[in-house]
Design a protein around this motif. Sequence first.
Motif, PDB file in Angstrom:
ATOM      1  N   HIS A   1       0.897  -1.195   0.108  1.00  0.00           N
ATOM      2  CA  HIS A   1      -0.050   0.049   0.103  1.00  0.00           C
ATOM      3  C   HIS A   1       0.714   1.098  -0.053  1.00  0.00           C
ATOM      4  CE1 HIS A   1       0.767  -0.921   4.228  1.00  0.00           C
ATOM      5  NE2 HIS A   1       0.627   0.365   4.332  1.00  0.00           N
TER       6      HIS A   1
ATOM      7  N   GLU B   1      -1.832   2.642   7.181  1.00  0.00           N
ATOM      8  CA  GLU B   1      -1.724   1.281   7.592  1.00  0.00           C
ATOM      9  C   GLU B   1      -2.716   0.957   8.801  1.00  0.00           C
ATOM     10  OE1 GLU B   1       1.095  -2.482   8.222  1.00  0.00           O
ATOM     11  OE2 GLU B   1       2.104  -0.738   7.877  1.00  0.00           O
TER      12      GLU B   1
ATOM     13  N   LEU C   1      -5.959  -5.217  10.357  1.00  0.00           N
ATOM     14  CA  LEU C   1      -6.993  -5.658   9.629  1.00  0.00           C
ATOM     15  C   LEU C   1      -7.223  -7.113   9.953  1.00  0.00           C
ATOM     16  CD1 LEU C   1      -6.057  -4.779   5.763  1.00  0.00           C
ATOM     17  CD2 LEU C   1      -7.762  -3.655   7.207  1.00  0.00           C
TER      18      LEU C   1
ATOM     19  N   LEU D   1     -13.347  -8.569   7.006  1.00  0.00           N
ATOM     20  CA  LEU D   1     -13.646  -7.641   5.691  1.00  0.00           C
ATOM     21  C   LEU D   1     -14.393  -8.272   4.843  1.00  0.00           C
ATOM     22  CD1 LEU D   1      -9.960  -6.647   4.437  1.00  0.00           C
ATOM     23  CD2 LEU D   1     -11.681  -5.188   5.337  1.00  0.00           C
TER      24      LEU D   1
ATOM     25  N   ASP E   1      -8.223   1.591  -3.025  1.00  0.00           N
ATOM     26  CA  ASP E   1      -8.037   1.179  -1.471  1.00  0.00           C
ATOM     27  C   ASP E   1      -8.507  -0.061  -1.176  1.00  0.00           C
ATOM     28  OD1 ASP E   1      -6.888   3.622  -1.261  1.00  0.00           O
ATOM     29  OD2 ASP E   1      -8.464   4.574  -0.291  1.00  0.00           O
ATOM     30  N   ASP E   2      -9.857  -0.581  -1.693  1.00  0.00           N
ATOM     31  CA  ASP E   2     -10.253  -1.807  -1.428  1.00  0.00           C
ATOM     32  C   ASP E   2      -9.469  -2.982  -1.897  1.00  0.00           C
ATOM     33  OD1 ASP E   2     -12.666  -0.675   0.036  1.00  0.00           O
ATOM     34  OD2 ASP E   2     -13.865  -0.835  -1.964  1.00  0.00           O
TER      35      ASP E   2
ATOM     36  N   LYS F   1      -6.526  -3.068   0.579  1.00  0.00           N
ATOM     37  CA  LYS F   1      -6.723  -3.733   1.672  1.00  0.00           C
ATOM     38  C   LYS F   1      -6.855  -4.976   1.756  1.00  0.00           C
ATOM     39  CE  LYS F   1      -9.083  -0.052   4.432  1.00  0.00           C
ATOM     40  NZ  LYS F   1     -10.571   0.375   4.903  1.00  0.00           N
ATOM     41  N   SER F   2      -7.467  -5.834   0.688  1.00  0.00           N
ATOM     42  CA  SER F   2      -7.820  -7.254   0.510  1.00  0.00           C
ATOM     43  C   SER F   2      -6.329  -7.799   0.118  1.00  0.00           C
ATOM     44  CB  SER F   2      -8.494  -7.543  -0.635  1.00  0.00           C
ATOM     45  OG  SER F   2     -10.097  -7.045  -0.433  1.00  0.00           O
TER      46      SER F   2
ATOM     47  N   ARG G   1      -3.394  -6.773   1.321  1.00  0.00           N
ATOM     48  CA  ARG G   1      -2.893  -6.641   2.630  1.00  0.00           C
ATOM     49  C   ARG G   1      -3.336  -7.702   3.526  1.00  0.00           C
ATOM     50  NH1 ARG G   1      -3.828  -1.591   4.160  1.00  0.00           N
ATOM     51  NH2 ARG G   1      -4.462  -1.626   5.936  1.00  0.00           N
TER      52      ARG G   1
END
Length: 425
Positions: A74, A82, A85, A90, A404-405, A408-409, A411
């Motif tokens: 990211h 950060e 998560l 999610l 961003d989504d 995030k996934s 990560r």
Amino acid sequence: MLISRGFSRISRTQRSHSFVRCVWSLSHRQDPIHKLLPSNDSHSAADYSTKVFNYKETYSWNSPVLHGIRRGIHHQSSPLVEEQLDPFSLVADELSLLANRLRSMVIAEVPKLASAAEYFFKLGVEGKRFRPTVLLLMATALNVRLPEPPFNGVGNAPTTELRTRQQCIAEITEMIHVASLLHDDVLDDADTRRGISSLNCVMGNKLAVLAGDFLLSRACVALASLKNTEVVTLLATVVEHLVTGETMQMTTTSEQRYSMDYYMQKTYYKTASLISNSCKAIALLAGHTAEVATTAFEYGKNLGLAFQLIDDVLDFTGTSTSLGKGSLSDIRHGIITAPILFAMEEFPQLRAVVDRGFDNPENVDIALEYLGKSRGIHRTRELAMKHANLAAEAIESLPVTDDDDVRKSRRALVDLTERVISRNK
């Protein structure tokens, strides 16, 4: 001195005041196979210490390598702070939707078969739903802009339809997985699974086998509905691999039984093939290139191998309560896994004990004593860490995105590699 027969597992202790950390280094980026190697730095601090009888092994699961990969995912043009998560949170809403659909998909006309088929899909006993979580995260992680055919309707129908088809892969994967558990429990004469009595113990072997067959048939119907021959071939191959792996385990020659290569091939068939080919199916349904589909496959393969290697460790170091099944299950069934294979490299005389079998509890005690003196547990964790690292690298190599989504996934998928290594159940 032999350990007591009543001592049914290798004890574990974690120390909070002795921190000696093992630092792992990553080879140069251009090297296609990055390997984790222990550093010779003796001044680093530890956060994980396991004692196996008189032998201690020390790791840091907060690996700088994995942390660096996670940070790189990211660290792109649009900054993303950060945050911690939870991969499962999610996709929590989708997991709930999948759980409800799965319960409706396994309804059968015959009441007994219906009760058997839904046994592990009932509320409270669905398990961790690890595989559906991975697949839903992978679907989002690969959600980069691709050339799309013209659409004359309204809204985002193509995107919604794709997500529904990818959810179907997650449902099919979970049905195949549960079917394999039902069959395995019959073959292993298991009496517990997921912390409750196994289906074969409750309803008998015949009904458990038929319930597994029924789940496979429902998975086939769902698979056919996708109308994608490449995906059908992938998932059909998974079922073949499950059977092949189980047969390899049952029919080994003495040389094969003591071969690490043979063990890893069997482990791929029995555990990693399902998640790797399902990840690849997610990519293919989204229209990705063969290269991206292979990357998704590599993530699933290495994550699956790491998962099983830690399972092999936990069979010795865990408890029946934490595992939801009996500890020392493999060795008591004469199944030789990585910790024992590594221990035999240090203590060749252990092979004679294994050759005698484990019907006699004394032989189990002797094998555990050798394992406790060896680096078998340590080396198995190292091998699991290597595969977890390879899985994380696969995510790092996916096409760059600013979404961003998606990031995030990705990560979260890297985070799962760490969770697989550090779990205790």
